[in-house]
Design a protein around this motif. Structure first.
Motif, PDB file in Angstrom:
ATOM      1  N   ASP A 198       0.550  -1.634  -0.050  1.00  0.00           N
ATOM      2  CA  ASP A 198      -0.224  -0.051   0.158  1.00  0.00           C
ATOM      3  C   ASP A 198       1.118   1.333   0.346  1.00  0.00           C
ATOM      4  O   ASP A 198       0.638   1.806  -0.981  1.00  0.00           O
ATOM      5  CB  ASP A 198      -1.203  -0.122   1.216  1.00  0.00           C
ATOM      6  N   THR A 199       2.326   1.487   0.785  1.00  0.00           N
ATOM      7  CA  THR A 199       2.664   1.992   0.637  1.00  0.00           C
ATOM      8  C   THR A 199       3.973   2.486  -0.759  1.00  0.00           C
ATOM      9  O   THR A 199       3.871   3.546  -0.561  1.00  0.00           O
ATOM     10  CB  THR A 199       3.666   1.728   1.840  1.00  0.00           C
ATOM     11  N   MET A 200       3.816   1.637  -0.958  1.00  0.00           N
ATOM     12  CA  MET A 200       4.907   1.872  -2.162  1.00  0.00           C
ATOM     13  C   MET A 200       3.839   2.062  -3.235  1.00  0.00           C
ATOM     14  O   MET A 200       3.718   3.426  -3.940  1.00  0.00           O
ATOM     15  CB  MET A 200       4.853   0.522  -3.076  1.00  0.00           C
ATOM     16  N   VAL A 201       2.931   1.850  -3.323  1.00  0.00           N
ATOM     17  CA  VAL A 201       1.233   2.553  -4.330  1.00  0.00           C
ATOM     18  C   VAL A 201       1.290   3.927  -3.861  1.00  0.00           C
ATOM     19  O   VAL A 201       1.591   4.238  -5.272  1.00  0.00           O
ATOM     20  CB  VAL A 201       0.252   1.562  -3.973  1.00  0.00           C
ATOM     21  N   LYS A 202       1.385   3.711  -3.192  1.00  0.00           N
ATOM     22  CA  LYS A 202       0.768   5.713  -2.745  1.00  0.00           C
ATOM     23  C   LYS A 202       2.249   6.633  -3.099  1.00  0.00           C
ATOM     24  O   LYS A 202       2.307   7.504  -3.616  1.00  0.00           O
ATOM     25  CB  LYS A 202       0.206   5.896  -0.819  1.00  0.00           C
ATOM     26  N   ASN A 203       3.049   6.215  -2.902  1.00  0.00           N
ATOM     27  CA  ASN A 203       4.260   6.117  -3.120  1.00  0.00           C
ATOM     28  C   ASN A 203       4.627   6.511  -4.794  1.00  0.00           C
ATOM     29  O   ASN A 203       5.403   8.188  -5.202  1.00  0.00           O
ATOM     30  CB  ASN A 203       5.457   6.033  -2.254  1.00  0.00           C
ATOM     31  N   ALA A 204       4.435   5.723  -5.029  1.00  0.00           N
ATOM     32  CA  ALA A 204       4.659   6.127  -6.563  1.00  0.00           C
ATOM     33  C   ALA A 204       3.565   6.836  -7.208  1.00  0.00           C
ATOM     34  O   ALA A 204       3.989   7.670  -8.044  1.00  0.00           O
ATOM     35  CB  ALA A 204       4.189   4.597  -7.234  1.00  0.00           C
ATOM     36  N   TYR A 205       2.039   7.335  -7.021  1.00  0.00           N
ATOM     37  CA  TYR A 205       1.462   7.871  -7.343  1.00  0.00           C
ATOM     38  C   TYR A 205       1.632   8.912  -7.201  1.00  0.00           C
ATOM     39  O   TYR A 205       1.488  10.147  -7.260  1.00  0.00           O
ATOM     40  CB  TYR A 205      -0.499   7.394  -6.876  1.00  0.00           C
ATOM     41  N   THR A 206       1.970   9.137  -6.059  1.00  0.00           N
ATOM     42  CA  THR A 206       2.375  10.634  -5.519  1.00  0.00           C
ATOM     43  C   THR A 206       3.361  11.175  -6.907  1.00  0.00           C
ATOM     44  O   THR A 206       3.088  12.717  -6.719  1.00  0.00           O
ATOM     45  CB  THR A 206       2.858  10.683  -4.017  1.00  0.00           C
ATOM     46  N   LYS A 207       4.507  10.177  -6.618  1.00  0.00           N
ATOM     47  CA  LYS A 207       5.715  10.560  -6.961  1.00  0.00           C
ATOM     48  C   LYS A 207       4.906  11.085  -8.951  1.00  0.00           C
ATOM     49  O   LYS A 207       5.239  12.473  -9.881  1.00  0.00           O
ATOM     50  CB  LYS A 207       6.492   9.728  -7.178  1.00  0.00           C
ATOM     51  N   ARG A 208       4.356  10.319  -9.273  1.00  0.00           N
ATOM     52  CA  ARG A 208       3.550  10.857 -10.775  1.00  0.00           C
ATOM     53  C   ARG A 208       2.933  12.141 -10.343  1.00  0.00           C
ATOM     54  O   ARG A 208       3.071  12.366 -11.298  1.00  0.00           O
ATOM     55  CB  ARG A 208       2.530   9.581 -11.247  1.00  0.00           C
ATOM     56  N   TYR A 209       2.311  12.342  -9.349  1.00  0.00           N
ATOM     57  CA  TYR A 209       1.469  13.316  -9.379  1.00  0.00           C
ATOM     58  C   TYR A 209       2.273  14.728  -9.425  1.00  0.00           C
ATOM     59  O   TYR A 209       2.029  15.786 -10.117  1.00  0.00           O
ATOM     60  CB  TYR A 209       0.443  13.419  -8.102  1.00  0.00           C
ATOM     61  N   GLU A 210       3.696  14.856  -8.721  1.00  0.00           N
ATOM     62  CA  GLU A 210       4.922  15.265  -8.582  1.00  0.00           C
ATOM     63  C   GLU A 210       5.562  15.803  -9.887  1.00  0.00           C
ATOM     64  O   GLU A 210       5.696  16.619 -10.198  1.00  0.00           O
ATOM     65  CB  GLU A 210       5.866  14.756  -7.719  1.00  0.00           C
TER      66      GLU A 210
END
Length: 467
Positions: free
Chosen positions: A433-445
């Motif tokens: 869950d943490t990996m996915v949320k961090n990955a999608y936050t990076k996409r947002y950034e």
């Protein structure tokens, strides 16, 4: 009424006196860019080319290299939906996409511009002959040139040179003639840094999502699917015959749906999952899915509306929905962060985005999406973990296996809710869950960096236009 002041030289040069010609944005910005440009695009490039049409032999991922169309290249997950060209029979050295290349559409999708990240080279990614490759010389800033070409003004410049009636097209020679605006070195460097940072963040996000998928399969005792599994878990669209609805779905009729019979095949597949599973309905809030309600498509300015996103736009790197009036829009139907979304309507054949899962990150939060999506709020497992499962090759084929329809297909709701979800250790689920949320936050950034770079270029050009 739209008007602008013109110098008589502009009229003599164009040999046009009608106001519609001189007020058209494509001509207004072309005259502005031309006045502030010293060189055409070809000056900054070592090559501008297309790969040419080579023999195509498509195969499965384990025997092929990714073969991207222009729409695949602009997708947030290009390797999810693309075809794979045979490593033995379909490899084309000229078609290889290299980090730092700028891609743009040759036919149809003119002006749809993409910056190639370095990690694509690791997969020997190839591009179709409908993609024009722009290779910027090392001494110039490819990130800056990309930001200009990807801007609204750069897009107008592409279309000014395009030709053709029914099927518009542009050639690599025409692309080389595009004027490139001159900016101070410090400005170009700032824009270039933003684009390079965007590419770096996208690569990190892709690595995280791949690692999350590997961890899930490792903890659940699952292997990667091979072609022999495809029919069992639901075939790909291109490999799926319409007759399968009558041969393998005899219990599906237009008047009755027996949930027990429909889910029989899904229950049998649980034997291949060695860990504990739960049906999807047991890990969803309220035990059910939901969809957005239909809204009137009255377009307004961004500050007066809410972004509306359809099934075509939602998979793009930079989502460009339209802004619609908030009137009659139920605000409790706006997307919330952490929702898991599945594209639920599609055509039988080429639409590989159908049945693909999405994780609602900061880009989607607060937006309004069309009714052609299944939306889920997890309860019992973390949302990032649920997304990883539904986005995996297993989850994708489970969803495909419960679809119905002969042309416009959609999953059968009762069958969809019976999809098994592996239940692994809480620690591993939280890690995924943490990996996915961090990955999608990076996409947002990454999207923010790209949007900022493009906005900077557009704002500077608008200053020229005011004078």
């Amino acid at each position: 009424m739209k008007y602008r002041q013109l110098n008589s030289k502009d009229i003599f040069k164009s040999k046009r006196f009608d106001g519609s010609f001189h007020n058209a944005d494509v001509n207004v910005y072309d005259s502005v860019i031309t006045r502030h440009s010293l060189h055409h695009l070809s000056y900054y490039c070592s090559e501008i080319f297309t790969s040419g049409r080579n023999k195509r032999v498509y195969t499965t991922p384990e025997f092929g290299d990714p073969f991207l169309s222009n729409s695949d290249a602009s997708s947030a997950s290009p390797f999810t939906t693309c075809k794979y060209s045979s490593k033995k029979y379909g490899f084309d050295e000229k078609a290889i996409l290299k980090g730092g290349m700028i891609l743009t559409g040759r036919v149809g999708a003119i002006g749809q511009t993409v910056f190639v990240p370095k990690y694509w080279e690791n997969f020997r990614t190839q591009g179709s002959d409908n993609i024009i490759r722009i290779v910027v010389k090392p001494q110039f800033r490819n990130g800056f040139i990309y930001a200009y070409l990807a801007s609204r003004i750069g897009n107008l410049s592409f279309w000014r040179h395009a030709t053709g009636g029914v099927q518009p097209f542009i050639t690599d020679k025409m692309v080389g003639e595009l004027p490139i605006p001159e900016f101070p070195d410090t400005f170009q460097q700032e824009v270039d840094d933003l684009i390079q940072e965007s590419a770096r963040l996208r690569e990190e996000a892709a690595d995280m999502l791949s690692e999350a998928d590997r961890l899930l399969k490792k903890e659940a005792g699952l292997r990667d699917l091979v072609p022999e599994d495809y029919d069992y878990y639901g075939p790909r669209n291109a490999e799926r015959k319409v007759s399968c609805f009558t041969i393998k779905r005899k219990d599906i009729t237009t008047t009755t749906i027996n949930a027990f019979n429909l889910s029989e095949r899904i229950r049998k597949t649980k034997a291949s999952i060695t860990c504990t599973t739960k049906p999807l309905r047991e890990v969803l809030l309220g035990g059910e899915t939901f969809s957005s309600t239909s809204v009137p498509s009255i377009e307004v300015k961004p500050e007066h509306g809410v972004m509306f996103i359809n099934q075509k736009d939602i998979f793009d790197n930079i989502i460009k929905g339209k802004w619609v009036s908030k009137r009659n829009v139920s605000l409790d139907r706006l997307v919330e962060y952490g929702e898991v979304i599945v594209a639920c309507d599609g055509t039988l054949g080429e639409n590989e985005l159908f049945c693909r899962a999405l994780f609602a990150n900061e880009d989607l939060s607060g937006a309004l999406i069309s009714t052609h999506f299944i939306r889920m709020k997890s309860d019992g497992v973390p949302s990032g973990y649920l997304y990883t499962w539904l986005n995996s090759d297993y989850g994708f084929r489970f969803i495909r296996n419960c679809q119905a329809g002969t042309k416009l297909c959609h999953p059968i709701p009762k069958m969809f809710l019976e999809i098994p979800v592996p239940i692994i250790s809480e620690e591993s689920m939280n890690q995924i869950d943490t990996m996915v949320k961090n990955a999608y936050t990076k996409r947002y950034e990454a999207n923010n960096c790209e949007r900022k770079a493009i906005r900077m270029v557009e704002q500077e050009i608008e200053k020229w236009n005011k004078h």
